[in-house]
Design a protein around this motif. Structure first.
Motif, mmCIF file in Angstrom:
data_model
loop_
_atom_site.group_PDB
_atom_site.id
_atom_site.type_symbol
_atom_site.label_atom_id
_atom_site.label_comp_id
_atom_site.label_asym_id
_atom_site.label_seq_id
_atom_site.Cartn_x
_atom_site.Cartn_y
_atom_site.Cartn_z
ATOM 1 N N VAL A 1 -9.080 116.618 -55.309
ATOM 2 C CA VAL A 1 -8.990 116.414 -56.759
ATOM 3 C C VAL A 1 -10.262 116.924 -57.447
ATOM 4 N N ASN A 2 -10.046 117.684 -58.525
ATOM 5 C CA ASN A 2 -11.157 118.235 -59.304
ATOM 6 C C ASN A 2 -12.025 119.232 -58.552
ATOM 7 N N GLN A 3 -11.527 119.730 -57.419
ATOM 8 C CA GLN A 3 -12.247 120.787 -56.721
ATOM 9 C C GLN A 3 -11.752 122.143 -57.253
ATOM 10 N N GLY A 33 -5.822 112.133 -64.703
ATOM 11 C CA GLY A 33 -6.341 111.039 -65.519
ATOM 12 C C GLY A 33 -6.820 111.563 -66.859
ATOM 13 N N CYS A 34 -8.092 111.399 -67.130
ATOM 14 C CA CYS A 34 -8.613 111.769 -68.461
ATOM 15 C C CYS A 34 -9.033 113.235 -68.493
ATOM 16 N N ALA A 35 -9.655 113.645 -69.550
ATOM 17 C CA ALA A 35 -9.974 115.066 -69.768
ATOM 18 C C ALA A 35 -11.465 115.338 -69.640
ATOM 19 N N TRP A 36 -12.183 114.480 -68.845
ATOM 20 C CA TRP A 36 -13.619 114.714 -68.717
ATOM 21 C C TRP A 36 -13.843 115.965 -67.877
ATOM 22 N N PRO A 37 -14.744 116.847 -68.267
ATOM 23 C CA PRO A 37 -14.932 118.116 -67.546
ATOM 24 C C PRO A 37 -15.586 117.953 -66.180
ATOM 25 N N GLU A 89 -15.307 114.373 -56.021
ATOM 26 C CA GLU A 89 -15.512 114.647 -57.444
ATOM 27 C C GLU A 89 -14.481 113.872 -58.256
ATOM 28 N N PHE A 90 -14.505 112.568 -58.123
ATOM 29 C CA PHE A 90 -13.554 111.730 -58.859
ATOM 30 C C PHE A 90 -14.160 110.362 -59.070
ATOM 31 N N CYS A 91 -13.583 109.618 -59.975
ATOM 32 C CA CYS A 91 -14.033 108.252 -60.250
ATOM 33 C C CYS A 91 -12.949 107.285 -59.766
ATOM 34 N N GLU A 92 -13.208 105.990 -59.914
ATOM 35 C CA GLU A 92 -12.251 104.968 -59.471
ATOM 36 C C GLU A 92 -10.908 105.155 -60.169
ATOM 37 N N ASN A 93 -10.946 105.376 -61.474
ATOM 38 C CA ASN A 93 -9.673 105.490 -62.198
ATOM 39 C C ASN A 93 -8.990 106.816 -61.946
ATOM 40 N N GLY A 94 -9.775 107.829 -61.564
ATOM 41 C CA GLY A 94 -9.168 109.083 -61.128
ATOM 42 C C GLY A 94 -8.435 108.876 -59.806
ATOM 43 N N ASN A 147 -12.558 104.511 -69.384
ATOM 44 C CA ASN A 147 -11.680 105.567 -69.888
ATOM 45 C C ASN A 147 -12.112 106.990 -69.571
ATOM 46 N N HIS A 148 -13.398 107.203 -69.270
ATOM 47 C CA HIS A 148 -13.900 108.535 -68.885
ATOM 48 C C HIS A 148 -15.027 108.334 -67.886
ATOM 49 N N PRO A 149 -14.773 107.672 -66.753
ATOM 50 C CA PRO A 149 -15.869 107.168 -65.910
ATOM 51 C C PRO A 149 -16.887 108.204 -65.439
ATOM 52 N N ARG A 150 -16.475 109.451 -65.211
ATOM 53 C CA ARG A 150 -17.482 110.402 -64.734
ATOM 54 C C ARG A 150 -18.456 110.791 -65.835
ATOM 55 N N MET A 151 -18.148 110.369 -67.086
ATOM 56 C CA MET A 151 -19.121 110.586 -68.171
ATOM 57 C C MET A 151 -20.392 109.818 -67.867
#
Ligand code: SF4
Length: 761
Positions: A53-55, A63-67, A76-81, A234-238
């Motif tokens: 995911v996100n590679q 999930g969300c639209a965080w870059p 490269e993901f968060c809990e909610n991802g 809502n955008h945890p990797r932020m």
């Protein structure tokens, strides 16, 4: 081995409540991610998906639209991802046997959580008129049913084509092309309910309805103001980006009615300090503002900046802006007392913020629903733009506007033309490229589409993803409106409430998820998405489809278009289905910024779309300049004995998808019918912690709406302000209670009374 779906709806009337937490992520986030992933996918699949995911060669998080940063972590993901991926890549299946066992009336009694936990849809299902349950149907029959109803309409505007923000660029472009070739601009989307206010305000003031900030800018900022946003959920990797910015000396001001763990401290699971140490404190100044007080706050800050010698970037203003004089005159009238009333803040707090603002040469303001879902949301965001223009904080590194999008491709869908008010230039380009005359009359947004369904003017409701009846306001009105339709169709991966609130007859069309391989006639395909910062990149599924009966979103649109438009359509729908590169070639000729689309998106990480205000300080507005504005200050108030209520998400929730019944950071377990109230307000209302109350929203037309049975939780909210989860509280929001200009449901400032009730049996 993956876990079985819950058979019965878990009891949720007695939530366990403990003190809220003061740090986000850390080891618990890893534990929760792996627990949910294992429950849904088992060990092998968990590894297969979460490492992709996100590679750059993987799939984009649904999930969300965080870059994504250019340099990716292995994880490269968060809990909610992880939860979003697990829910989509689950091994649980909803087969025809499930529908045979569960009549629609039974499913309508189930919670959204229970429906979502049943698993992936496997076959097209049809609910015939008068039938009590869905039955399997062939794709051809399904397209015949839809085409038949569409062709029976007296006007194409009796059809509504809704889009949820998970739809890929390719599918979105085809979907709007089909709707417009069919003859309507009725293309409401989930943006109408979230950042439409941002789009309206930014388009007017800087000429483009998108954020001007790239990820790197966050690291270059002196000051980041996070307003009306809860990135920890809502955008945890932020939080990783904020931590990196802090390491570079950036200061952070948080403006929010609630103290959110994710903005207090971040325990980054990617480093030792986050795993074993105390993590990183993020917020330097927390302004616990009253709901809807943001416009007043930024207006006073603007007055104070104007009154500070040398603080205004006069050169930038002279060269690049319009309307300064009006703005200045109005801003200088901002009143301290009124601002303190509107914000609930103390004078010294605002003075502290001013010092940090004046010490910053490069300032970014990030925001989300806490600013966009108020009646005065558009003037509030325009005041934020005034604030940034005043010191030239647009169009240079480390500065700018940063509306953070919620859904993974919601911005991309809009860029592809999913908009009920398309720009004439876009329609001109579409006509030139495809040789048909697209409709020019504006279509229906979400709220107007519900009115049209309610009033019998809309007969066919088609949804590309999403959970319309749970995402929208005025639940009882909306559900009754949808039930008035002739036909409702949902393109979905999983079961949700919108499948059981149907028109006279209904279809569920199961589609591929982001995690799955998409093979078409010319081979394996990839799709593209656009993140919150205008980065466009490829997404390639890695798993075998959940069922051999699934079709991709592009294939569904292409087959429906051929069936509904018939041989008169000269659009090469079959070519598009067979090879998505053909879709991208057309996009490159219709959508600005997508030239050489196939070549550029093939590069690992994709490319950045142009943004004139960021790239060269040019502002494609009606004045050709960045526009200062001078709207009157507004803020909601509640009469004595009433509170202002905001609807929000729990930590185990993504939009209307309920991953679980806990809200860990806020200390709530196993329950969603809770209302967070300041202890002093609750005491004044005679509501001890743990008692129950009905929430009743009161409206100036004398009408009321009731949401029964909420457990009162004494919580450190801003005084006079309460909070409760949606969709449970969407019933409290009247259809007509929307933001001016953007028509976004104003779910963040409802006047409510709390009626004490007996605890549910
Ligand atoms: S921050 Fe958003 S996009 Fe990134 S992994 Fe988390 S949910 Fe997915």
């Amino acid at each position: 081995m993956a876990g079985k779906p819950p058979t019965g709806d878990p009891v949720q009337d007695a939530p366990d409540v403990t003190a809220p937490q003061h740090a986000a992520a850390g080891l618990p986030a890893i534990a929760h991610s792996l627990r949910v992933a294992h429950e849904q996918m088992g060990v092998r699949r968990t590894a297969l998906t979460l490492l992709k995911v996100n590679q750059k060669d993987g799939f984009d998080c649904p999930g969300c639209a965080w870059p994504e940063p250019d340099k990716r972590h292995a994880a490269e993901f968060c809990e909610n991802g992880a939860k979003a991926v697990a829910e989509e890549a689950t091994l649980r299946r909803v087969t025809p046997a499930f529908f045979a066992e569960h009549p629609v009336a039974d499913l309508a009694e189930r919670s959204g959580y229970w429906l979502g936990q049943q698993g992936r849809l496997t076959q097209p299902m049809y609910l015939a008129e008068g039938a009590d349950r869905y039955e399997p149907v062939t794709w051809d029959r399904a397209f015949d049913v839809i085409a038949g109803e569409l062709q029976a309409l007296t006007t194409p505007d009796q059809a509504v084509f809704y889009t949820s923000g998970r739809t890929s660029n390719e599918a979105a472009f085809l979907y709007q092309l089909f709707a417009r070739e069919f003859g309507t601009n009725n293309l409401p989307d989930c943006s109408n309910m979230c950042h439409e206010s941002s789009g309206s305000a930014l388009t007017e003031t800087i000429g483009i309805g998108k954020g001007s900030v790239l990820l790197e800018d966050l690291y270059k900022a002196d000051l980041i103001i996070v307003a009306g946003q809860n990135p920890g959920t809502n955008h945890p990797r932020m939080l990783s980006a904020l931590e990196k910015a802090k390491a570079g000396g950036t200061k952070i001001i948080t403006v929010n009615p609630l103290p959110e763990a994710g903005l207090e401290r971040f325990k980054n699971p990617q480093n030792v300090r986050g795993l074993a140490g105390g993590g990183t404190a993020l917020t330097d100044l927390f302004l616990q503002i009253r709901l809807g007080g943001d416009q007043a706050l930024f207006r006073l800050l603007n007055r104070l900046v104007l009154e500070t010698e040398g603080a205004v970037d006069t050169a930038f203003i002279a060269e690049h802006t319009h309307g300064y004089a009006d703005f200045e005159r109005t801003a200088r009238t901002a009143d301290w007392d009124e601002t303190l009333r509107a914000t609930g803040l103390r004078r010294e707090e605002i003075e502290s913020a001013l010092r940090m603002i004046l010490a910053s040469r490069r300032t970014i303001v990030c925001w989300a629903m806490g600013l966009t879902q108020h009646k005065h949301a558009v003037p509030t965001i325009k005041e934020v733009v005034n604030f940034l223009l005043l010191r030239g904080n647009i169009g240079r590194p480390g500065a700018g506007v940063c509306p953070v999008r919620g859904h993974s491709n919601v911005q991309g869908d809009r860029t592809m033309g999913i908009f009920e008010r398309p720009a004439p230039a876009f329609l001109d380009a579409l006509e030139k490229e495809f040789g048909f005359a697209p409709p020019r009359e504006h279509g229906l947004d979400v709220v107007r589409a519900i009115r049209a369904l309610r009033d019998g003017q809309a007969k066919v409701f088609f949804a590309m993803g999403g959970n319309f009846v749970s995402a929208t306001p005025d639940t009882d009105v909306t559900e009754a409106a949808v039930r008035r339709a002739r036909l409702t169709v949902h393109v979905s991966t999983k079961l949700n409430r919108s499948h059981v609130i149907t028109g006279a007859h209904a279809l569920i069309l199961p589609t591929l998820g982001r995690t799955e391989r998409d093979r078409q006639h010319t081979g394996e395909q990839f799709v593209t998405v656009e993140d919150s910062m205008g980065m466009v990149h490829a997404s390639r599924g890695r798993l075998a489809p959940a069922s051999p009966h699934l079709l991709s979103e592009p294939a569904i649109v292409c087959r429906l278009a051929r069936r509904a438009l018939g041989p008169t359509s000269t659009t090469p729908w079959e070519d598009f289905e067979n090879d998505y590169a053909a879709i991208r070639d057309r996009i490159s000729r219709v959508v600005p910024g997508f030239h050489d689309f196939n070549t550029r998106v093939a590069r690992p990480g994709g490319f950045t779309l142009p943004h004139a205000p960021r790239d060269n300080r040019t502002f494609p507005t009606t004045t050709g300049k960045a526009n200062f504005t001078a709207a009157p200050v507004e803020y909601p108030t509640a009469p004595e004995g009433r509170l202002l209520l905001q609807t929000l998400r729990s930590h185990d929730q993504y939009n209307t998808t309920i991953y679980g019944l806990d809200d860990r950071y806020r200390g709530i377990k196993n329950g969603r019918r809770v209302v967070l109230v300041h202890p002093d307000d609750a005491t004044a209302l005679g509501l001890p912690d743990g008692t129950y109350a009905d929430l009743v929203s009161e409206w100036t037309d004398g009408s009321e709406r009731r949401a029964p049975g909420f457990r009162v939780v004494h919580y450190p909210t801003a005084r006079g302000c309460a909070a409760a989860y949606y969709p449970e509280t969407n019933v409290l929001v009247p259809l007509d209670h929307t933001a001016d200009t953007s028509n976004t449901p104003a779910s963040k400032s409802l006047v409510v009374r709390l009626e004490p009730q007996q605890a549910p049996a």
